[in-house]
Enzyme design. Structure first.
Site, PDB file in Angstrom:
ATOM      1  N   PHE A 112      27.797  59.824   6.527  1.00 30.16           N
ATOM      2  CA  PHE A 112      28.748  59.135   7.391  1.00 30.16           C
ATOM      3  C   PHE A 112      28.403  57.643   7.406  1.00 30.16           C
ATOM      4  CE2 PHE A 112      30.633  57.936  11.478  1.00 30.16           C
ATOM      5  CZ  PHE A 112      31.837  58.613  11.438  1.00 30.16           C
ATOM      6  N   ASP A 143      20.774  64.543  10.451  1.00 29.11           N
ATOM      7  CA  ASP A 143      21.866  64.274  11.375  1.00 29.11           C
ATOM      8  C   ASP A 143      22.673  65.572  11.494  1.00 29.11           C
ATOM      9  OD1 ASP A 143      24.292  63.577  12.602  1.00 29.11           O
ATOM     10  OD2 ASP A 143      24.152  61.511  11.883  1.00 29.11           O
ATOM     11  N   TYR A 179      30.023  65.584  21.518  1.00 29.38           N
ATOM     12  CA  TYR A 179      31.483  65.595  21.754  1.00 29.38           C
ATOM     13  C   TYR A 179      32.246  66.330  20.666  1.00 29.38           C
ATOM     14  CZ  TYR A 179      30.932  61.455  18.757  1.00 29.38           C
ATOM     15  OH  TYR A 179      30.575  60.592  17.743  1.00 29.38           O
ATOM     16  N   LYS A 180      31.556  66.747  19.597  1.00 29.37           N
ATOM     17  CA  LYS A 180      32.245  67.476  18.520  1.00 29.37           C
ATOM     18  C   LYS A 180      32.261  68.963  18.876  1.00 29.37           C
ATOM     19  CE  LYS A 180      31.508  63.774  15.217  1.00 29.37           C
ATOM     20  NZ  LYS A 180      30.611  63.139  14.245  1.00 29.37           N
ATOM     21  N   ARG A 204      41.605  67.309   6.724  1.00 31.38           N
ATOM     22  CA  ARG A 204      40.418  68.026   7.198  1.00 31.38           C
ATOM     23  C   ARG A 204      40.785  68.938   8.367  1.00 31.38           C
ATOM     24  NH1 ARG A 204      35.259  64.838   9.766  1.00 31.38           N
ATOM     25  NH2 ARG A 204      36.803  64.417  11.363  1.00 31.38           N
TER      26      ARG A 204
HETATM   27  C1  LIG Z   1      30.573  61.635  14.271  1.00 37.41           C
HETATM   28  C2  LIG Z   1      29.412  61.069  13.551  1.00 37.41           C
HETATM   29  C3  LIG Z   1      28.782  59.904  14.014  1.00 37.41           C
HETATM   30  C4  LIG Z   1      29.330  59.139  15.190  1.00 37.41           C
HETATM   31  O1  LIG Z   1      28.406  58.246  15.735  1.00 37.41           O
HETATM   32  P1  LIG Z   1      28.687  57.636  17.189  1.00 37.41           P
HETATM   33  O2  LIG Z   1      27.620  56.678  17.410  1.00 37.41           O
HETATM   34  O3  LIG Z   1      28.682  58.798  18.151  1.00 37.41           O
HETATM   35  O4  LIG Z   1      30.048  57.012  17.171  1.00 37.41           O
HETATM   36  C5  LIG Z   1      27.644  59.480  13.345  1.00 37.41           C
HETATM   37  N1  LIG Z   1      27.161  60.138  12.279  1.00 37.41           N
HETATM   38  C6  LIG Z   1      27.755  61.257  11.794  1.00 37.41           C
HETATM   39  C7  LIG Z   1      27.180  61.957  10.617  1.00 37.41           C
HETATM   40  C8  LIG Z   1      28.905  61.731  12.405  1.00 37.41           C
HETATM   41  O5  LIG Z   1      29.518  62.810  11.921  1.00 37.41           O
END
Ligand SMILES: *Cc1c(COP(=O)(O)O)cnc(C)c1O
Length: 396
Positions: free
Chosen positions: A112, A183, A208-209, A355
């Site tokens: 990400f 992660d 939040y996911k 997705r």
């Molecule tokens: C959703 C996601 C994030 C989001 O980071 P925030 O700081 O909460 O906005 C970061 N890394 C990955 C791999 C994600 O899927």
């Protein structure tokens, strides 16, 4: 055996099929009452006394413990706070300190962007000659060499759902003397994770996911207990101090996981997470996984049978896939907008990925069929080819 789905525990607008719980989980019905109680009774009546009498100060660890069984973390090894981007910074900065002689941070090209951005920013600030090296996800294991300080990976690829073998890669990293950071953004509450078993030093994730704690809910960081006492946190905030209320001008790190706290916890968001975790009571991740694989397999089979314009972007082998399925389609953005307009919510990831997240807590096989019915209608009639579906919103 967990009885799934548990649809009655979630608020869901009538007629909506929600396949985006991998991005923002729906509202658990337990949350509004819990928030009202914390706002009215605790904040309203107790005011500043809430830090003690309602244990607001202890909750970043105690509520993190409540979600430990979802990620295989023992009590006292996780803490909540901040956002995932900041937790990536915390984990990586701590990991680099553990390997002062090594200069390579190894990640993959599917990671990400924020994880890579945070690494780039940290490396720039440290100015010690570190290098962020990204390779294809399939090639990560082969690049874990003796110059790698840290292997930093997202377990389940946000775009394709491709899943790394956590145990094997962690073992490989340790064999080469590297520190491992996972992660778990698309893993926590989605697939079984065994942090204790794999012995990774650090893991981070958001709530939040798949955990459904709501927009802006706190992130978490896990640190292996024998490691947490060894690192001096880069984000050395007062609540990670050994004695925050001594108001000592000099920073001394707190015990164990406590030193990964930074500042004042988001009490209302932690309360929402606490209530969201009620829906996970008695849930075995193995049961979630079995149901998730069944939903994903059904979706792939039905889409491939009825919607030939879409080509699978996720691994076909369920054991290599998380809890989402992605398809390539040249006009994926417009097609997704047309689906959303017809009450099937998934999302789009550039350049051409549609997705769909599958969340057995509140989705059953009838939802999969219902979604494919509408997808087939949108594609057969080219209903996506209207100007309003091509206009990009700020958030996709
Ligand atoms: C959703 C996601 C994030 C989001 O980071 P925030 O700081 O909460 O906005 C970061 N890394 C990955 C791999 C994600 O899927």
């Amino acid at each position: 055996m967990t009885n799934l789905p548990r649809k009655d525990l979630f608020e869901m607008p009538e007629g909506l099929i929600y396949l985006d719980g991998n991005s923002l989980g729906p509202l658990p019905k337990s949350v509004p009452a819990k928030l009202a109680q914390v706002v009215n009774d605790e904040w309203g009546q107790h005011l500043i006394r809430g830090w003690n009498v309602d244990d607001w100060m202890g909750q970043p660890v105690s509520i993190a413990d409540r979600m430990g069984h979802l990620i295989g973390a023992a009590p006292g090894t996780c803490v909540l706070g901040d956002t995932l981007s900041l937790k990536v910074h915390q984990a990586l900065s701590a990991a680099l300190v553990l390997r002062p002689g090594r200069k390579t941070v190894l990640s993959d090209t599917g990671n990400f962007p924020t994880d890579l951005y945070m690494a780039q920013g940290l490396i720039r600030q440290l100015d010690q000659g570190h290098e962020l090296k990204t390779v294809a996800p399939e090639e990560v294991a082969d690049h874990i060499t003796e110059d790698v300080a840290v292997v930093m990976l997202t377990h389940v690829d946000y775009r394709t759902g491709r899943m790394h073998d956590m145990a094997a890669i962690t073992e490989r990293a340790h064999a080469a003397g590297a520190v491992m950071i996972w992660d778990l953004a698309h893993s926590a509450g989605a697939v079984p994770v065994d942090l204790e078993g794999c012995r990774a030093e650090f893991a981070v994730g958001c709530t939040y996911k798949y955990i459904n704690a709501g927009p802006g809910s706190p992130a978490f960081i896990y640190v292996r207990p024998d490691v947490s006492g060894e690192v001096f946190p880069a984000l050395s905030g007062w609540l990670g101090h050994e004695a925050p209320f001594a108001f000592d001008p000099d920073y001394r790190p707190g015990p164990g996981i406590e030193r990964f706290r930074v500042g004042t916890p988001p009490v209302l968001q932690v309360a929402a997470l606490d209530a969201a975790l009620d829906a996970w009571d008695g849930v075995e991740m193995e049961d979630i996984r079995r149901a998730s694989v069944a939903l994903c397999e059904q979706f792939i089979a039905e889409v491939e049978a009825r919607v030939p314009a879409l080509t699978l972007a996720s691994p076909r082998d369920a054991s290599q896939r998380g809890s989402q399925v992605s398809f390539h389609f040249e006009h994926g953005y417009a097609a997704m907008q047309a689906l959303i307009a017809r009450n099937v919510i998934g999302d789009f990831r550039a350049p051409d990925i549609m997705r769909f997240g599958f969340t057995p807590l509140y989705l059953g096989p009838e939802d999969v069929t219902g979604a494919v019915d509408i997808l087939a209608k949108v594609m057969d009639g080219k209903l996506w080819d209207r100007p309003e579906y091509h206009a990009r919103s700020r958030v996709t």
